[in-house]
Scaffold this active site. Sequence first.
Site, mmCIF file in Angstrom:
data_model
loop_
_atom_site.group_PDB
_atom_site.id
_atom_site.type_symbol
_atom_site.label_atom_id
_atom_site.label_comp_id
_atom_site.label_asym_id
_atom_site.label_seq_id
_atom_site.Cartn_x
_atom_site.Cartn_y
_atom_site.Cartn_z
ATOM 1 N N THR A 298 0.087 6.130 -5.463
ATOM 2 C CA THR A 298 1.278 5.128 -5.260
ATOM 3 C C THR A 298 2.410 4.702 -5.582
ATOM 4 O O THR A 298 1.233 3.736 -6.276
ATOM 5 C CB THR A 298 0.662 4.293 -3.792
ATOM 6 N N LYS B 60 5.234 7.624 1.434
ATOM 7 C CA LYS B 60 3.704 6.720 1.333
ATOM 8 C C LYS B 60 3.143 4.808 1.932
ATOM 9 O O LYS B 60 2.815 4.137 2.167
ATOM 10 C CB LYS B 60 2.883 6.415 0.189
ATOM 11 N N LYS C 229 -1.338 -4.551 -4.759
ATOM 12 C CA LYS C 229 -0.374 -3.576 -6.028
ATOM 13 C C LYS C 229 0.425 -2.508 -4.941
ATOM 14 O O LYS C 229 2.008 -2.955 -5.293
ATOM 15 C CB LYS C 229 -0.778 -2.625 -6.914
#
Length: 313
Positions: free
Chosen positions: A109, A183, A251
């Site tokens: 990701t 995502k 993150k």
Amino acid sequence: MSSSMASSLPPLPRRVGWVGTGVMGLSMATHLLSAGHSLTVFNRTASKAAPLLDKGAKLADSPRAVAEQSEVVFVIVGYPSDVRRVALDPDHGVLPGLRPGSILVDMSTSDPSLAEEIAIAAASVSCQAVDAPVSGGDRGAREGKLSIFAGGDRSTVELLSPLFEKLGVLNYMGGPGSGQRAKLGNQIAIASTMVGLVEGMVFAHRSGLDVTRWIKAIASGAAGSKSLELYGERILRRDMAAGFFVHHFVKDLGICLRECQAMGLALPGLALAQQLYLSLIAHGEGNLGTQALILAIERLNNTRLGDGGESSG
């Protein structure tokens, strides 16, 4: 690169490379190895690749060395900085080692803009890049039931579909960067769902309900969710082992917030969830799983779910 170049590869690439054998990557790579593909792997901590080596994989000493022995290289690492280094480093990266017509698939990701940059860099050396992050956690990786969000040239993604199907359900989302954007939307939805789940659990606990019974009751109703299925019982057992690390989720949510800022988009649920997860890192809990969000809500309310889900007050 045109789709005609992609079609010059064999119908099903057999020589596969894999970079990143952590919680997710190890299971995912195992599925490809079990399917009969020749697998060359690299991990920064080589010992984490040992289960794959025991099953016949070959160990390389750099991402570039993986690429030199592969037709397609899958990457799943932690941070955008790791993706950049693994993919683009001029001395040790994947792209400098790929032969023309080969493919780099980033399943981390990461930033959509970085995915677009990698796609441009791949095209400049007559290769293709696909961004294909996944959702489903450690359980989905083990069972080969991940949701895969793929961005890039459609024909290239279709070419790789037999490989993707060993890992889960393939969803083609559009051009370069589209997989990453899909995502990020997924992570936004999960973040607010997790907040709702743990808040509901704390409410049930403080109301005097048996939380185990409450979870079973809501699972078949409108409050049922994949987060409840994956994490409800883990939370009740006080099992905070990482299927997906808190620090990686922070993150991801940080990338989401930066994308929202660039779009002028206000998503207050996302911002709240990110702050709650940041509080876990402040308490030294970044290496726990995302279900550890319960700890933050418990601290705010000076309460604690009883072991096994029994209410203590």
